[in-house]
Scaffold this active site. Structure first.
Site, PDB file in Angstrom:
ATOM      1  N   ARG A 218       0.848  -1.183   0.000  1.00  0.00           N
ATOM      2  CA  ARG A 218       0.000   0.000   0.000  1.00  0.00           C
ATOM      3  C   ARG A 218       0.888   1.238   0.000  1.00  0.00           C
ATOM      4  O   ARG A 218       1.941   1.275   0.644  1.00  0.00           O
ATOM      5  CB  ARG A 218      -0.928   0.022   1.222  1.00  0.00           C
ATOM      6  CG  ARG A 218      -2.064  -0.989   1.170  1.00  0.00           C
ATOM      7  CD  ARG A 218      -3.075  -0.604   0.097  1.00  0.00           C
ATOM      8  NE  ARG A 218      -4.230  -1.486   0.056  1.00  0.00           N
ATOM      9  CZ  ARG A 218      -4.350  -2.536  -0.735  1.00  0.00           C
ATOM     10  NH1 ARG A 218      -3.362  -2.862  -1.544  1.00  0.00           N
ATOM     11  NH2 ARG A 218      -5.463  -3.261  -0.724  1.00  0.00           N
ATOM     12  N   GLU A 247      -2.804   7.949  -4.443  1.00  0.00           N
ATOM     13  CA  GLU A 247      -3.057   7.037  -5.549  1.00  0.00           C
ATOM     14  C   GLU A 247      -4.461   7.266  -6.087  1.00  0.00           C
ATOM     15  O   GLU A 247      -5.416   7.285  -5.293  1.00  0.00           O
ATOM     16  CB  GLU A 247      -2.905   5.582  -5.099  1.00  0.00           C
ATOM     17  CG  GLU A 247      -3.007   4.577  -6.229  1.00  0.00           C
ATOM     18  CD  GLU A 247      -2.731   3.143  -5.792  1.00  0.00           C
ATOM     19  OE1 GLU A 247      -3.553   2.264  -6.141  1.00  0.00           O
ATOM     20  OE2 GLU A 247      -1.722   2.894  -5.105  1.00  0.00           O
ATOM     21  N   HIS A 266      -0.558   0.183 -10.178  1.00  0.00           N
ATOM     22  CA  HIS A 266      -1.233  -0.844  -9.369  1.00  0.00           C
ATOM     23  C   HIS A 266      -1.657  -2.013 -10.256  1.00  0.00           C
ATOM     24  O   HIS A 266      -2.811  -2.461 -10.237  1.00  0.00           O
ATOM     25  CB  HIS A 266      -2.442  -0.245  -8.649  1.00  0.00           C
ATOM     26  CG  HIS A 266      -2.732  -0.936  -7.341  1.00  0.00           C
ATOM     27  ND1 HIS A 266      -3.130  -0.254  -6.216  1.00  0.00           N
ATOM     28  CD2 HIS A 266      -2.673  -2.246  -6.976  1.00  0.00           C
ATOM     29  CE1 HIS A 266      -3.318  -1.109  -5.224  1.00  0.00           C
ATOM     30  NE2 HIS A 266      -3.043  -2.321  -5.657  1.00  0.00           N
TER      31      HIS A 266
END
Length: 305
Positions: A218, A247, A266
């Site tokens: 993360r 993000e 991602h």
């Protein structure tokens, strides 16, 4: 036959097929013994689904990261909860190793080069790596690194559990020591209040000047401003980031322009890779539940993952 409800609706065809493959019957939420919730960050939707399925004793969540649900306080302790722990470990570990090797072998520089440059690069064969986290991604990384004879230190909360392929397992109190010996540092841990910002200026300064940081966990594990400074001033060799904070990373952010930073959006686990794996997990857990066997990917509500 086990009665299962899918939410939110309309359910995706692959999810219905996974339920049927598990020998279960699809029913409306009020009749369900099991709820399979497929929206990874919809906390309000999960709260509604739980109200509609009051008799569902087990709830399956889609992704490994469940911090949004934990923060929202919707994980009812009277139910059993499972998530996508380990479902996506293989493709994510593969991606993490690709980022590390690309960085250590100077590929970002080589790709941009327009002239024949001096030799360089670091090999992970007989090198050293540190992995933060002790779950499925770590286990897969250990398997990938074993043929390279990489000496791996794992940093995790529980140090009494051995991990096949790890030279040592240490607690967070020895984090900086573990960082200081590694050619590559992999972040593969859950996001909790304790691990938020775990890679800050002090941690980055503890790393070797040639070492690469790889984050497939993360974005909030890393203090972004500290990372920008570390990359700019040469505290570390570089960073491979599949996740960022914020993000998505905004256009024009400083990280985009740094030559020693590789960013992927991602995609360590894409939907095309992940959905078949998630379907297999749903089917497996339904069969286990019906047989009274332990479920895979149990959530530790106290730990928050």
């Amino acid at each position: 036959m086990l009665r299962v409800a899918l939410a939110p609706t309309p359910a995706r065809p692959w999810a219905a097929a996974a339920v049927e493959a598990g020998g279960a019957q699809l029913v409306d939420p009020p009749e369900a013994e099991v709820l399979i919730f497929m929206a990874p960050d919809d906390t309000d939707g999960l709260a509604r689904a739980l109200k509609e399925a009051p008799d569902a004793k087990w709830v399956q969540l889609p992704w490994a990261g469940i911090e949004a649900f934990v923060t929202a306080g919707v994980l009812d302790p009277s139910r059993t909860w499972t998530c996508g722990k380990g479902v996506y470990a293989e493709p994510v570990a593969e991606h993490a190793l690709a980022l590390a090797l690309a960085g250590l072998r100077d590929l970002p520089q080589r790709i941009r080069a327009t002239t024949w440059e001096a030799q360089g690069g670091v090999s992970l064969y007989d090198g050293k790596a540190t992995i933060l986290g002790g779950g499925g991604i770590t286990e897969c990384l250990l398997q990938l690194l074993r043929p390279m004879r990489t000496e791996v230190t794992v940093v995790r909360r529980e140090t009494t559990v051995s991990l096949n392929g790890a030279a040592r397992v240490v607690g967070p109190d020895l984090l900086h020591d573990a960082l200081g010996t590694a050619d590559a540092v992999f972040l593969a841990l859950a996001l909790t209040p304790e691990t938020t910002g775990i890679i800050d200026a002090a941690a980055l300064r503890a790393m070797e000047p040639h070492a690469w940081l790889v984050n497939v966990a993360r974005g909030a594990h890393v203090v972004t401003d500290d990372l920008v400074r570390a990359l700019t001033e040469g505290w570390i060799g570089g960073a491979g980031l599949d996740v960022t904070d914020p993000e998505p990373l905004p256009d024009g952010h400083r990280l985009w322009s740094l030559p020693n930073c590789i960013i992927t959006p991602h995609t360590a686990n894409s939907q095309e890779m992940g959905l078949p794996l998630l379907a297999k997990r749903v089917t497996e857990n339904l069969r286990r539940y019906a047989a009274g066997e332990p479920l895979v990917g149990l959530v530790d509500l106290d730990a928050g993952y």
